[in-house]
Motif scaffolding. Structure first.
Motif: not given
Length: 366
Positions: A115-122, A225-228, A283-287
């Protein structure tokens, strides 16, 4: 009856032929671009290891706007905890206030092998540099909905923790004891990872250095700007990457082979503030489920070695390297100095004993 071809007919046929050639050329050009696009797309489907990976978004493990699957209802996939609250734009784990802790936890255990988890945070707040804290953590653990001192989660957890640490506790502690050296410096904010079997303690005073698998500096506070953050677990290999410069480019942070994580654990995110504070927003967690090809031998090995306890191959070697890194230049200097003094004292004592022995021998001769 024979027909004659006029000049008009020749012109019409010639123009038709030319139009056909142009049309074919345009079709070829269009096809060329399509093939080029497919080649580029296919190239992007190959992972860093040289193996092909297919990604499938798993919504039941993802946390995305408008955050409908989050809350106390029976149909929710995620639970809120502590000070965590939902807004239209983000899930705020902690506000920019003292002594707050909040978390969000998945209700559904994950049985994906890769799996791969993409985290969009601030992370942002009013505090100046090194006067803010404490950071946030991403989790894949056996336990869920627990509180504690490790970025708002329990100590002695079982599974994986990835930390975005914004306050250098060890550096401040060393400065207070006048043991701070450039050799031990880490620039904060700092991203690191830890795997625990339930018996390893996170050393808060040393920012987790004794159990750290690896890490990197990540300047993520108060950016426009956005951070991931990306966490990938494939073929028993843990990879963490960051995208924090606003260039839509992933940068390597850590890459550790031989990481063994059981299936059936829960994803989560938590944060904590103490005397120092920050807003910690998700902002989001996408697995994504990864389809990673394996050879028959690899399949047999993984089926034969069922993972029940989190572990990391050669963890002892990693700990040795960490301990050696912690040896400061000042300690080395004094070690060498006292060794030389010891040798000097032994030489002096030896010379004194030799002179006395020689004097006694001379007296006996006379």
């Amino acid at each position: 009856m024979a027909t004659s071809m006029t000049d008009g007919d020749l012109v019409w046929k010639s123009s038709g032929f030319i139009s056909g050639v142009i049309c074919c050329r345009n079709m070829f050009t269009h096809t060329h671009w399509i093939l080029l696009f497919l080649l580029i797309t296919a190239r992007q489907c190959w992972g860093d290891e040289g193996y092909e990976m297919e990604e499938f978004l798993k919504r039941e493990y993802s946390l995305i706007k408008p955050y409908q699957g989050l809350g106390s209802s029976s149909s929710s996939h995620w639970d809120l905890m502590g000070t965590a609250m939902i807004t239209t734009d983000h899930v705020r784990l902690t506000p920019d206030l003292q002594s707050r802790q909040g978390a969000v936890w998945s209700r559904i255990p994950c049985y994906l092998r890769d799996w791969e988890l993409h985290v969009h945070f601030k992370i942002h707040g009013q505090g100046k540099k090194n006067l803010n804290g404490d950071g946030l953590a991403l989790w894949y653990t056996k336990e869920r909905m627990q509180t504690g001192p490790v970025f708002g989660n329990m100590n002695l957890f079982t599974g994986l923790g990835v930390f975005v640490d914004t306050y250098p506790n060890e550096e401040k502690h060393q400065e207070a004891q006048k043991k701070y050296t450039l050799h031990t410096q880490r620039i904060f904010p700092y991203v690191s990872a830890m795997v625990s079997n339930g018996s390893l303690s996170y050393d808060h005073e040393r920012d987790g250095r004794p159990t750290e698998l690896g890490g990197c500096t990540a300047i993520v506070r108060n950016l426009n700007h956005d951070t991931f953050l990306l966490i990938r677990y494939a073929r028993r290999r843990l990879t963490v990457m960051i995208n924090i410069e606003g260039k839509q480019e992933w940068r390597d942070c850590l890459d550790v082979p031989g990481v063994r994580l059981p299936q059936g654990y829960f994803f989560g995110a938590s944060s904590i503030t103490g005397d120092l504070t920050d807003n910690h927003d998700l902002i989001s967690l996408k697995l994504y489920q990864l389809t990673v090809p394996r050879s028959e031998q690899q399949e047999e090995e993984e089926e034969r070695e069922e993972i029940t306890i989190p572990s990391v191959d050669n963890m002892e070697l990693l700990n040795v390297e960490i301990q050696e890194e912690g040896t400061s230049g000042v300690t080395l200097f004094f070690t060498v100095l006292f060794s030389l003094l010891g040798i000097f004292v032994l030489v002096v004592v030896g010379l004194v004993l030799y002179s006395r022995w020689k004097e006694n021998s001379r007296k006996r001769f006379y």
